[in-house]
Motif scaffolding. Structure first.
Motif, mmCIF file in Angstrom:
data_model
loop_
_atom_site.group_PDB
_atom_site.id
_atom_site.type_symbol
_atom_site.label_atom_id
_atom_site.label_comp_id
_atom_site.label_asym_id
_atom_site.label_seq_id
_atom_site.Cartn_x
_atom_site.Cartn_y
_atom_site.Cartn_z
ATOM 1 N N HIS A 60 0.810 -1.222 0.000
ATOM 2 C CA HIS A 60 0.000 0.000 0.000
ATOM 3 C C HIS A 60 0.845 1.275 0.000
ATOM 4 O O HIS A 60 0.469 2.263 -0.640
ATOM 5 C CB HIS A 60 -0.937 -0.002 1.211
ATOM 6 N N ALA A 64 1.543 0.617 -4.399
ATOM 7 C CA ALA A 64 0.334 1.252 -4.935
ATOM 8 C C ALA A 64 0.544 2.739 -5.183
ATOM 9 O O ALA A 64 0.078 3.282 -6.191
ATOM 10 C CB ALA A 64 -0.842 1.023 -3.991
ATOM 11 N N ARG A 65 1.253 3.413 -4.286
ATOM 12 C CA ARG A 65 1.448 4.859 -4.429
ATOM 13 C C ARG A 65 2.595 5.207 -5.367
ATOM 14 O O ARG A 65 2.705 6.362 -5.792
ATOM 15 C CB ARG A 65 1.723 5.497 -3.067
ATOM 16 N N PRO A 199 -7.833 -3.785 -4.377
ATOM 17 C CA PRO A 199 -8.006 -2.390 -3.967
ATOM 18 C C PRO A 199 -6.749 -1.549 -4.129
ATOM 19 O O PRO A 199 -6.831 -0.347 -4.404
ATOM 20 C CB PRO A 199 -8.439 -2.487 -2.492
ATOM 21 N N ALA A 200 -5.579 -2.172 -3.972
ATOM 22 C CA ALA A 200 -4.339 -1.430 -4.199
ATOM 23 C C ALA A 200 -4.227 -1.006 -5.664
ATOM 24 O O ALA A 200 -3.802 0.114 -5.973
ATOM 25 C CB ALA A 200 -3.138 -2.284 -3.795
ATOM 26 N N ASP A 202 -6.759 -0.483 -7.722
ATOM 27 C CA ASP A 202 -7.745 0.576 -7.949
ATOM 28 C C ASP A 202 -7.217 1.916 -7.446
ATOM 29 O O ASP A 202 -7.413 2.957 -8.086
ATOM 30 C CB ASP A 202 -9.059 0.226 -7.259
ATOM 31 N N HIS A 203 -6.564 1.892 -6.286
ATOM 32 C CA HIS A 203 -5.991 3.134 -5.748
ATOM 33 C C HIS A 203 -4.917 3.679 -6.680
ATOM 34 O O HIS A 203 -4.876 4.885 -6.962
ATOM 35 C CB HIS A 203 -5.405 2.870 -4.360
ATOM 36 N N LEU A 207 -4.638 7.590 -9.073
ATOM 37 C CA LEU A 207 -3.692 8.646 -8.728
ATOM 38 C C LEU A 207 -3.257 9.439 -9.958
ATOM 39 O O LEU A 207 -2.976 8.871 -11.008
ATOM 40 C CB LEU A 207 -2.455 8.045 -8.057
#
Length: 236
Positions: A60, A64-65, A199-200, A202-203, A207
């Motif tokens: 996460h 993900a970021r 969900p990661a 999707d995040h 962005l």
């Protein structure tokens, strides 16, 4: 009310994603722990639950970021032949690797992916110019992975699912080699990661470029410690 079945991914594209996610892909991913070996040595990661929690944080906070968000943009840039954006994204990866070993990892895996792509597409006149552009950057692994995935018909979300699961498999194997965990424990850790990957992804897709980040100071410290760790199995 009749529900429409979602269109299935063509078999060739699905198999290509599975191939790209495989730990057997000859890019050297098995030789890196991305800070996990140092965390086991220096941060008290000593149980199945601790390993799973640490890897979920990595998924996460850093994946993900950072890399997953970048891949989401890079796939489109490769498909549009937007060389300027590709180079910008590649430069971002190089500039945000906070230790020597993490930068060397992404460079080595990027070169290996470029070599693999060149071997796979020797007679593909449409893809070869992209591969040559990748090799000239020099390539980083997320950007090289995005090129490999962009040659399929897979939507970006499926690309991110494949990338993240391949990363998860490599990290779980690194944990099993670094401490006393059995295969069943590894499968339970992988199941937790698999639940968290959609969900990661999707995040990451949501962005903007200005929201992407690689701020993980404790990971950078662990990686720095790993560079001089007396006894180690992995290159990062």
């Amino acid at each position: 009310m009749r529900l429409e079945r979602p269109a299935s991914l063509p078999a060739a594209s699905l198999l290509q994603l599975i191939w790209l996610a495989s730990p057997a892909l000859p890019v050297g991913g098995f030789s890196y722990s991305e800070g996990l070996e140092s965390a086991i040595e220096n941060a008290g990661i000593a149980s199945e639950a601790a390993v799973a929690d640490w890897l979920l944080d990595q998924l996460h906070i850093t994946q993900a970021r950072g890399d997953m968000a970048l891949i989401a943009k890079a796939v489109g840039a490769w498909r549009r032949a937007d060389w300027a954006h590709v180079r910008e994204l590649n430069d971002w990866v190089l500039h945000t690797r906070e230790t020597s070993e993490l930068r060397l990892q992404t460079e080595q895996m990027g070169r290996s992916m470029a070599d693999w792509l060149r071997n796979q597409h020797q007679d593909d006149e449409e893809t070869l110019p992209r591969i040559r552009h990748l090799a000239a950057l020099p390539p980083t692994y997320p950007v090289a992975f995005a090129l490999a995935a962009s040659t399929t018909q897979a939507p970006v979300r499926d690309v991110l699912l494949a990338y993240a699961f391949g990363w998860a498999e490599n990290m779980v194997q690194a944990a099993l080699k670094s401490m006393q965990l059995g295969q069943s424990a590894g499968q339970r850790i992988l199941a937790r990661l698999a639940d968290a990957i959609p969900p990661a992804a999707d995040h990451a897709i949501g962005l903007m470029d200005c929201e992407r980040q690689a701020f993980s100071p404790m990971l950078a410290i662990l990686s720095s410690q790993h560079e001089t760790q007396y006894s180690r199995l992995f290159r990062s």
